[in-house]
Design an enzyme around this catalytic site. Structure first.
Site, PDB file in Angstrom:
ATOM      1  N   GLU A 121      93.729   9.159  32.940  1.00  0.00           N
ATOM      2  CA  GLU A 121      93.791   9.740  32.103  1.00  0.00           C
ATOM      3  C   GLU A 121      92.760   8.903  30.846  1.00  0.00           C
ATOM      4  O   GLU A 121      92.532   8.654  30.004  1.00  0.00           O
ATOM      5  CB  GLU A 121      94.770   8.480  31.263  1.00  0.00           C
ATOM      6  CG  GLU A 121      96.523   8.458  31.667  1.00  0.00           C
ATOM      7  CD  GLU A 121      97.359   7.979  31.418  1.00  0.00           C
ATOM      8  OE1 GLU A 121      97.586   7.315  29.587  1.00  0.00           O
ATOM      9  OE2 GLU A 121      98.672   8.306  31.339  1.00  0.00           O
TER      10      GLU A 121
HETATM   11  C1  LIG Z   1      95.129   7.614  41.717  1.00  0.00           C
HETATM   12  C2  LIG Z   1      94.826   9.068  40.316  1.00  0.00           C
HETATM   13  C3  LIG Z   1      95.763   9.502  39.201  1.00  0.00           C
HETATM   14  C4  LIG Z   1      95.761  10.922  39.397  1.00  0.00           C
HETATM   15  N1  LIG Z   1      96.736  11.204  38.463  1.00  0.00           N
HETATM   16  C5  LIG Z   1      96.306  11.960  37.538  1.00  0.00           C
HETATM   17  C6  LIG Z   1      97.521  13.082  36.554  1.00  0.00           C
HETATM   18  O1  LIG Z   1      99.345  13.034  37.596  1.00  0.00           O
HETATM   19  N2  LIG Z   1      97.896  14.374  36.893  1.00  0.00           N
HETATM   20  C7  LIG Z   1      96.592  14.568  36.540  1.00  0.00           C
HETATM   21  O2  LIG Z   1      96.024  16.174  35.960  1.00  0.00           O
HETATM   22  N3  LIG Z   1      94.825  13.990  36.968  1.00  0.00           N
HETATM   23  C8  LIG Z   1      95.758  13.091  37.471  1.00  0.00           C
HETATM   24  N4  LIG Z   1      94.344  12.413  37.743  1.00  0.00           N
HETATM   25  C9  LIG Z   1      92.861  12.410  37.228  1.00  0.00           C
HETATM   26  C10 LIG Z   1      92.818  12.145  36.532  1.00  0.00           C
HETATM   27  O3  LIG Z   1      92.605  11.935  35.982  1.00  0.00           O
HETATM   28  C11 LIG Z   1      90.580  12.333  36.341  1.00  0.00           C
HETATM   29  O4  LIG Z   1      90.203  11.661  37.763  1.00  0.00           O
HETATM   30  C12 LIG Z   1      90.018  11.903  35.828  1.00  0.00           C
HETATM   31  O5  LIG Z   1      90.251  12.374  34.310  1.00  0.00           O
HETATM   32  C13 LIG Z   1      87.992  11.981  35.876  1.00  0.00           C
HETATM   33  O6  LIG Z   1      88.157  13.180  36.517  1.00  0.00           O
HETATM   34  P1  LIG Z   1      86.936  13.000  37.993  1.00  0.00           P
HETATM   35  O7  LIG Z   1      88.040  12.195  38.534  1.00  0.00           O
HETATM   36  O8  LIG Z   1      87.077  13.968  38.151  1.00  0.00           O
HETATM   37  O9  LIG Z   1      85.509  12.218  37.221  1.00  0.00           O
HETATM   38  P2  LIG Z   1      84.562  13.299  36.778  1.00  0.00           P
HETATM   39  O10 LIG Z   1      85.010  13.904  36.069  1.00  0.00           O
HETATM   40  O11 LIG Z   1      83.492  13.594  38.152  1.00  0.00           O
HETATM   41  O12 LIG Z   1      83.834  11.872  36.173  1.00  0.00           O
HETATM   42  C14 LIG Z   1      82.517  11.431  37.034  1.00  0.00           C
HETATM   43  C15 LIG Z   1      81.925  10.009  36.007  1.00  0.00           C
HETATM   44  O13 LIG Z   1      81.726  10.618  35.548  1.00  0.00           O
HETATM   45  C16 LIG Z   1      81.659  10.177  33.739  1.00  0.00           C
HETATM   46  N5  LIG Z   1      81.679  11.277  33.076  1.00  0.00           N
HETATM   47  C17 LIG Z   1      82.271  12.743  32.581  1.00  0.00           C
HETATM   48  N6  LIG Z   1      81.400  12.664  31.845  1.00  0.00           N
HETATM   49  C18 LIG Z   1      81.477  12.075  30.692  1.00  0.00           C
HETATM   50  C19 LIG Z   1      80.957  12.525  29.867  1.00  0.00           C
HETATM   51  N7  LIG Z   1      80.226  13.334  28.720  1.00  0.00           N
HETATM   52  N8  LIG Z   1      80.013  11.481  29.150  1.00  0.00           N
HETATM   53  C20 LIG Z   1      79.812  10.060  29.708  1.00  0.00           C
HETATM   54  N9  LIG Z   1      80.556   9.794  30.978  1.00  0.00           N
HETATM   55  C21 LIG Z   1      81.164  10.724  32.091  1.00  0.00           C
HETATM   56  C22 LIG Z   1      83.326   9.809  33.996  1.00  0.00           C
HETATM   57  O14 LIG Z   1      83.793   8.823  32.880  1.00  0.00           O
HETATM   58  C23 LIG Z   1      83.521   9.138  35.688  1.00  0.00           C
HETATM   59  O15 LIG Z   1      82.913   7.552  35.815  1.00  0.00           O
HETATM   60  C24 LIG Z   1      94.499  11.207  38.719  1.00  0.00           C
HETATM   61  C25 LIG Z   1      93.183  10.691  39.118  1.00  0.00           C
HETATM   62  C26 LIG Z   1      93.482   9.017  40.228  1.00  0.00           C
HETATM   63  C27 LIG Z   1      92.097   8.608  40.523  1.00  0.00           C
END
Ligand SMILES: Cc1cc2nc3c(=O)[nH]c(=O)nc-3n(C[C@H](O)[C@H](O)[C@H](O)COP(=O)(O)OP(=O)(O)OC[C@H]3O[C@@H](n4cnc5c(N)ncnc54)[C@H](O)[C@@H]3O)c2cc1C
Length: 856
Positions: free
Chosen positions: A505
């Site tokens: 989220e």
């Molecule tokens: C256990 C689990 C359950 C989930 N359930 C769902 C679900 O039900 N439905 C769904 O749609 N998604 C779900 N997600 C997805 C979740 O919302 C994403 O993992 C999340 O949005 C982050 O995306 P990413 O993991 O690709 O990280 P990335 O986008 O690759 O980010 C990596 C890091 O970079 C940082 N970052 C990225 N952009 C910026 C910026 N502009 N400024 C500063 N920092 C930044 C982030 O904070 C993070 O620390 C789930 C994820 C997990 C792990």
């Protein structure tokens, strides 16, 4: 009176009077009249040189001009309006929709520099209805009893069938669904209480139940679904015959979710033997909670209409649809394994899935409105599910660690008596208090109709971070007991789960750097959004009038914040008006002070950095930290009132507010140190810290009072963990730890008698078990006392114990079915070559480093 004193009195009148008018935010017209009277009086009574009188009058003229509305609009506002319109940073639709989501609540007051406390205090304390209370005491308690973490996480990698059946039967997935569709229709507060309780027991069940009650198909349908869609899906979702999930994230689009490439193309196709207009969908999503077991998949994708079958547009943008997972082409079932917390989570793919148009949530009218729907709903959902998981974990950790630190003895005393351990215990209890306060107060506001988007981002970030801190501290206090996994470990799994809440989220770094302040600055500022809207108004005349009003309001607001920040800092806010005269009075005043300082710093940051503030994430994050500290501290004060102002809770309140406001001070300091325009930073520092950084963190003495509170059975300890599952029964560590804690207090005098006997040489042994035998022999204690002590000792030893396993028990693949390691080929002998000395040295270094790596 000497001339000097008279002059000083006039100076005081003008400067002090000016500060007073600005401090009190007296409106421009009244202020102009008041200053006019003072200038006139100076002309008549003052004996200063005429030059001074003329300068004063000229300055007064500057104050009069803004009162001539037509003149100021034409001569001042209009040119600025033109510049502002040209400078206006471009804003994408997704950014605008995120900004406009939800509403402004207490966050707006904190942004104003002059919070109106009555607004917060007038909110009723949230309460469970009889029905909600019965659910907490009945099904929720029973579900907790059924949860066995080792069975779930280690043996089954899933919730057992009996638990799934119970969750569905008792409608745990239907807390937010209205009764008319068969749901429970619980308040946001009740939802948060149920989730806190379950999270205090088991992370897998907490996540499983949290998702359908947060942002998912049910919530989307309730707000945006057509009547037919509601009738079609909601009864099934309430009854549990439909299991929902919502898929937004894809391999390319994580944090930048709006950049998704999953597509839906409007076209003609075959549906149940007929040709219809529908959507051909293709997607590749990952990390989707409940996807492996879902029957209905909420999907976010970009909608295209190349043949203009539903309108004139080629592309509609992000759209949300509901897709039965048994539709041809839908792939679900495979699972991810999130940090050994085996809630159902996995990828989903769709290849040329064809569905009628009515799969779009809200029908074709809502085509392209998916992003708006999601951010609107996040403005509420983000404040409930993950903060509840963190707060529930915190309640369990406080309850367990407070007791554990008493029954675990080292160096002949409870480890709770060591100041270092006490410091960790204080943080555990204090941070738990903050999480509970933030959650209960915000959920209560949501139940009163608020949709606080900035506070929900604050809660998401800070509760999950505080949860992580609590978990770390609890692990440290438990030492090896927290590390050794097995059925007896009640901490390790929750510790492993903390990064999950951090990531979902809106991952936390992004939430802190971009969302809290980025959204808050424009959303909560009393004038910026008005100025932006005015500048964007197609009717330029109307825009100018609104811009002029907002601009001059803004200038008055900035002057007022300068005066307030300076005066409140100078006086330590001692004269600032607050709603109550209680022991917490000073904390309200401290928040008043930082609110003014924050508003001032914030305005100057926006003024000097403009749109580039968005890219200066560290500055923006620090401003967000200040806003968050004030918000969380306000909820602590409100929670203290909501819970009946219990004096015994004061150490927690004092520790929490002091910690938060100290953090606000340090964040403000770091902001000023790093502010790029050094002149502006120096001026700001003068107005914000005229006496330096005077706010101190909580004293060790407050910490010691918190330690006493969390290690002593009593109402404050119970209230801190009031939603945790603490029933005394085999298999529930919280109940058993509380029992041992109570016994330790009861048998404290007996233990002291044994210690005394040991000092006097009547007994010899080091450990309680042997001491009891010796003390009985030496008639230091009676038979009955020895029996009770033995019983207590056994209970303590069972709680301090950890598990051990044979290698076979631990191995997933039994030794006999492992594939044998292929024999290594003997290295070929190289024929000696004539190498130069440096080449030989390089070769020998290489061999040495290879050996080292193999060893590692
Ligand atoms: C256990 C689990 C359950 C989930 N359930 C769902 C679900 O039900 N439905 C769904 O749609 N998604 C779900 N997600 C997805 C979740 O919302 C994403 O993992 C999340 O949005 C982050 O995306 P990413 O993991 O690709 O990280 P990335 O986008 O690759 O980010 C990596 C890091 O970079 C940082 N970052 C990225 N952009 C910026 C910026 N502009 N400024 C500063 N920092 C930044 C982030 O904070 C993070 O620390 C789930 C994820 C997990 C792990």
């Amino acid at each position: 009176m000497s001339g000097l004193i008279v002059s000083l009195l006039w100076l005081l009148l003008f400067v002090g009077g000016g500060i007073y008018l600005a401090y009190q935010r007296v409106d421009l017209r009244t202020s102009t009249i008041a200053v006019g009277i003072a200038v006139l009086a100076y002309w008549i009574l003052g004996d200063g040189p005429v030059l001074w009188k003329l300068v004063l009058t000229a300055l007064y003229g500057l104050m009069v001009v803004p009162n001539l509305i037509e003149v100021r609009r034409e001569k001042i506002a209009k040119p600025l309006f033109e510049i502002y319109r040209k400078m206006l940073p471009s804003m994408s639709d997704t950014e605008r929709e995120a900004l406009e989501a939800g509403n402004v609540w207490w966050d707006g007051e904190l942004f104003s520099g002059m919070p109106e406390w009555d607004r917060l205090m007038s909110y009723p304390a949230p309460k469970l209805s009889d029905e909600e209370q019965a659910f907490m005491d009945g099904p929720c308690e029973e579900l907790c009893r059924m949860l066995d973490d080792w069975e779930i996480s280690h043996e089954l990698a899933d919730l057992p069938k009996r638990v799934w059946d119970y969750i569905i039967e008792k409608k745990f997935f239907a807390m937010i669904i209205p009764k008319q569709y068969g749901g429970l229709e619980f308040s946001a507060y009740a939802n948060s209480c149920v989730l806190r309780k379950i999270a205090s027991r088991n992370a897998t069940a907490g996540s499983t139940i949290g998702v359908p009650n947060s942002l998912g198909p049910a919530e989307l349908l309730l707000h945006y679904g057509t009547d037919e869609q509601k009738q079609h899906y909601l009864p099934g979702l309430a009854a549990g015959t439909e299991i929902p999930c919502f898929a937004l994230t894809s391999p390319h689009a994580g944090s930048d979710a709006a950049s998704l490439i999953d597509s839906g193309v409007i076209c003609k196709g075959d549906w149940q033997g007929k040709e219809i207009t529908g959507i051909r969908l293709n997607w590749d999503k990952r990390y989707i909670t409940l996807a492996p077991v879902a029957t209905v998949l909420g999907l976010a994708f970009k909608l295209y209409d190349p043949d203009h079958l539903i309108g004139d547009k080629d592309e509609y943008g992000i759209t949300a649809a509901l897709i039965p997972t048994d539709t041809k082409g839908v792939e679900v079932g495979r699972r991810h394994y999130p940090l050994s917390i085996p809630f159902q989570n996995g990828p989903t793919k769709g290849k040329d899935v064809f569905l009628p148009l009515d799969c779009i949530i809200g029908g074709t009218e809502m085509a392209g409105k998916g992003w708006k729907m999601l951010v609107e709903l996040l403005s509420v959902g983000r404040a409930i599910s993950l903060p509840s998981a963190a707060a529930g974990g915190g309640q369990a950790a406080s309850y367990a660690t407070g007791a554990y630190a008493v029954i675990r003895k080292q160096f002949n005393t409870s480890i709770a008596n060591f100041e270092g351990v006490g410091e960790a215990l204080t943080r555990i209890a204090g941070n738990t208090y903050i999480m509970n306060a933030a959650l209960s107060v915000t959920a209560g506001a949501i139940d009163q109709g608020e949709k606080p988007s900035v506070p929900s981002a604050i809660l998401k970030y800070h509760c999950t971070e505080l949860g992580r801190d609590v978990s770390n501290d609890a692990m440290d206090v438990h030492g090896g007991k927290g590390v050794m996994m097995g059925p007896k470990n009640y901490l390790g799994r929750a510790y492993m789960a903390t990064p999950i809440a951090i990531t979902v989220e809106g991952a936390n770094i992004l939430t802190r750097s971009l969302i809290i302040y980025g959204q808050g600055a424009i959303r909560c500022h009393p004038f910026v959004l008005r100025e932006l809207h005015a500048a964007g108004d197609e009717d330029q005349d109307r825009g100018l009038i609104e811009f002029d009003n907002a601009l001059f309001g803004h200038i008055g607001y900035a002057i007022s914040n300068m005066a307030r920040s300076f005066f409140l800092a100078l006086t330590h806010a001692k004269f600032s008006r607050v709603p109550l005269n209680t022991p917490t009075r000073r904390y309200y005043q401290n928040i008043n002070r930082y609110s003014a300082a924050f508003a001032l710093a914030s305005d100057f940051a926006m003024l000097t950095l403009g749109g580039s503030l968005k890219k200066r994430e560290l500055l923006s994050a620090r401003l967000g930290d200040i806003l968050s500290s004030m918000y969380l501290a306000s909820t602590v004060l409100k929670q203290f009132e909501n819970q009946g102002r219990r004096a015994t809770d004061l150490p927690l309140v004092e520790w929490s507010v002091r910690t938060l406001m100290y953090q606000a001070q340090e964040a403000l300091h770091a902001f000023l140190i790093n502010f790029p325009n050094r002149w502006v930073a120096t001026v700001l520092r003068l107005f914000i810290f005229p006496r330096g950084r005077t706010y101190s963190p909580p004293s060790d003495e407050i910490g010691a009072r918190v330690v006493a509170l969390v290690t002593t059975p009593g109402e404050s300890r119970d209230r801190l963990s009031e939603l945790a599952y603490t029933t005394l029964e085999p298999g529930n560590p919280l109940g058993l730890l509380q029992e041992a804690l109570e016994l330790s207090k009861e048998y404290g005098p007996l233990e002291r008698r044994l210690r005394q006997a040991r000092k006097e040489g009547l007994i010899d042994a080091d450990y309680l078990g042997q001491q009891i035998d010796e003390a009985l022999k030496a008639q230091v204690i009676s038979q009955a006392e020895a029996r009770s002590l033995r019983d207590y000792n056994e209970k303590v030893l069972a709680l301090l114990g950890v598990d051990d396993f044979t290698s076979d028990e631990l191995a997933r693949v039994p030794a006999e079915s492992q594939t044998p390691t292929p024999p290594r080929k003997a290295p070929r002998k190289k024929t000696a070559s004539k190498k130069s000395a440096p080449a030989k040295r390089a070769a020998s270094r290489k061999t040495a480093s290879k050996k080292k790596t193999e060893k590692t």
